[in-house]
Design a protein around this motif. Structure first.
Motif, short mmCIF file in Angstrom:
data_model
loop_
_atom_site.label_atom_id
_atom_site.label_comp_id
_atom_site.label_asym_id
_atom_site.label_seq_id
_atom_site.Cartn_x
_atom_site.Cartn_y
_atom_site.Cartn_z
N GLU A 156 -2.88 -11.59 -13.43
CA GLU A 156 -3.96 -12.43 -12.91
C GLU A 156 -3.99 -12.38 -11.39
O GLU A 156 -5.07 -12.32 -10.78
N ARG A 157 -2.82 -12.39 -10.77
CA ARG A 157 -2.75 -12.31 -9.32
C ARG A 157 -3.28 -10.94 -8.85
O ARG A 157 -4.00 -10.86 -7.84
N ALA A 158 -2.94 -9.91 -9.56
CA ALA A 158 -3.42 -8.57 -9.21
C ALA A 158 -4.94 -8.49 -9.32
O ALA A 158 -5.59 -7.87 -8.46
N ALA A 159 -5.50 -9.13 -10.35
CA ALA A 159 -6.95 -9.11 -10.52
C ALA A 159 -7.66 -9.86 -9.40
O ALA A 159 -8.71 -9.42 -8.89
N ARG A 160 -7.08 -10.98 -8.97
CA ARG A 160 -7.69 -11.76 -7.89
C ARG A 160 -7.67 -11.01 -6.56
O ARG A 160 -8.62 -11.07 -5.79
N GLU A 161 -6.57 -10.31 -6.33
CA GLU A 161 -6.38 -9.65 -5.05
C GLU A 161 -6.97 -8.24 -5.01
O GLU A 161 -6.98 -7.59 -3.97
N GLY A 162 -7.39 -7.78 -6.19
CA GLY A 162 -7.97 -6.44 -6.26
C GLY A 162 -6.94 -5.36 -6.15
O GLY A 162 -7.19 -4.29 -5.63
N LEU B 17 -1.38 -0.51 -14.51
CA LEU B 17 -1.69 -1.44 -13.43
C LEU B 17 -0.51 -2.36 -13.14
O LEU B 17 -0.20 -2.65 -11.98
N PHE B 18 0.16 -2.80 -14.20
CA PHE B 18 1.33 -3.66 -14.03
C PHE B 18 2.44 -2.89 -13.32
O PHE B 18 3.06 -3.40 -12.38
N ARG B 19 2.68 -1.66 -13.74
CA ARG B 19 3.68 -0.82 -13.07
C ARG B 19 3.36 -0.67 -11.59
O ARG B 19 4.23 -0.85 -10.72
N ASP B 20 2.12 -0.35 -11.28
CA ASP B 20 1.73 -0.11 -9.89
C ASP B 20 1.80 -1.39 -9.05
O ASP B 20 2.15 -1.35 -7.87
N ARG B 21 1.49 -2.53 -9.68
CA ARG B 21 1.61 -3.81 -8.98
C ARG B 21 3.05 -4.08 -8.59
O ARG B 21 3.35 -4.48 -7.45
N LEU B 22 3.98 -3.86 -9.52
CA LEU B 22 5.39 -4.11 -9.21
C LEU B 22 5.93 -3.13 -8.18
O LEU B 22 6.77 -3.48 -7.36
N ARG B 23 5.45 -1.91 -8.21
CA ARG B 23 5.88 -0.93 -7.21
C ARG B 23 5.44 -1.33 -5.81
O ARG B 23 6.17 -1.10 -4.83
N ALA B 24 4.27 -1.95 -5.70
CA ALA B 24 3.68 -2.22 -4.39
C ALA B 24 3.95 -3.62 -3.85
O ALA B 24 3.78 -3.85 -2.65
#
Length: 204
Positions: free
Chosen positions: A198-204, A152-159
């Motif tokens: 945490e930001r990724a969790a809030r934003e879905g 999830l962290f990898r995908d967040r940074l990619r996007a």
């Protein structure tokens, strides 16, 4: 009890002390005693992953497994150490005979053993070829929450470029400091990783 049956009981990751680093290390503990060297993103990193992934999959053909490219070298545009992080899931990482000998035959060696934390193992391989100095192969059980978090962290940074840039700035600032062990540098990134997650969790 198999590793995947008890994975949710594993304790949260905490910064490692010199004693816990020594306890987890197989053989002599490698010291850094200096700064961390980062490089600009290199398109040869995913190529190095692809080469090693093909070898690993062939070596573990008889063992159920999944393999992913993770860490900073898996994020286009992100500065990183030239070390390719890979995440391997197997039915039970504690059953080392099921996969370690096969990986040793293709150049990996067991470097870290953390049975209390998702039965985590790390195998390392040197001289991956152009652009990549080495590889860290993280081994976890199937369905492991830590694997989900890493991807999830990898995908967040990619996007998300803003989070990618924040992470890059943090890494560069920390890399300029002097560290006794490379793990100390990795642990120092925990706060910014948590902020991004945490930001990724809030934003879905």
């Amino acid at each position: 009890m198999h590793a995947e049956e008890s994975q949710d009981e594993a304790p949260a990751r905490v910064p490692m002390t010199a004693e816990s680093i020594a306890a987890a290390t197989v053989g002599e503990v490698p010291r850094l005693d200096g700064q961390v060297t980062l490089r600009e993103y290199d398109s040869r990193w995913p190529e190095a992953f692809a080469r090693e992934a093909a070898r690993i999959r062939a070596a573990l053909d008889a063992t159920p497994h999944e393999l992913e490219h993770a860490g900073s070298t898996s994020v286009p545009g992100l500065t990183a150490k030239p070390i390719v992080d890979m995440v391997l899931t197997v039915p039970d990482p504690g059953d080392e005979e099921a996969y370690v000998p096969a990986l040793e035959r293709i150049g990996f060696r067991l470097a870290i053993r953390e049975p209390e934390w998702y039965e985590h193992r790390v195998l390392r391989k040197q001289d991956l070829g152009p652009g990549a100095d080495s590889a860290n192969l993280h081994v976890f059980p199937r369905g492991c929450a830590e694997v989900t978090r890493m991807l999830l962290f990898r995908d967040r940074l990619r996007a998300h470029r803003d989070d990618r840039d924040l992470y890059a700035r943090t890494k560069q600032a920390l890399a300029a400091r002097t560290w006794t062990y490379a793990q100390n540098y990795a642990d120092a990134k925990s706060d910014v990783v948590a902020e991004i997650m945490e930001r990724a969790a809030r934003e879905g």
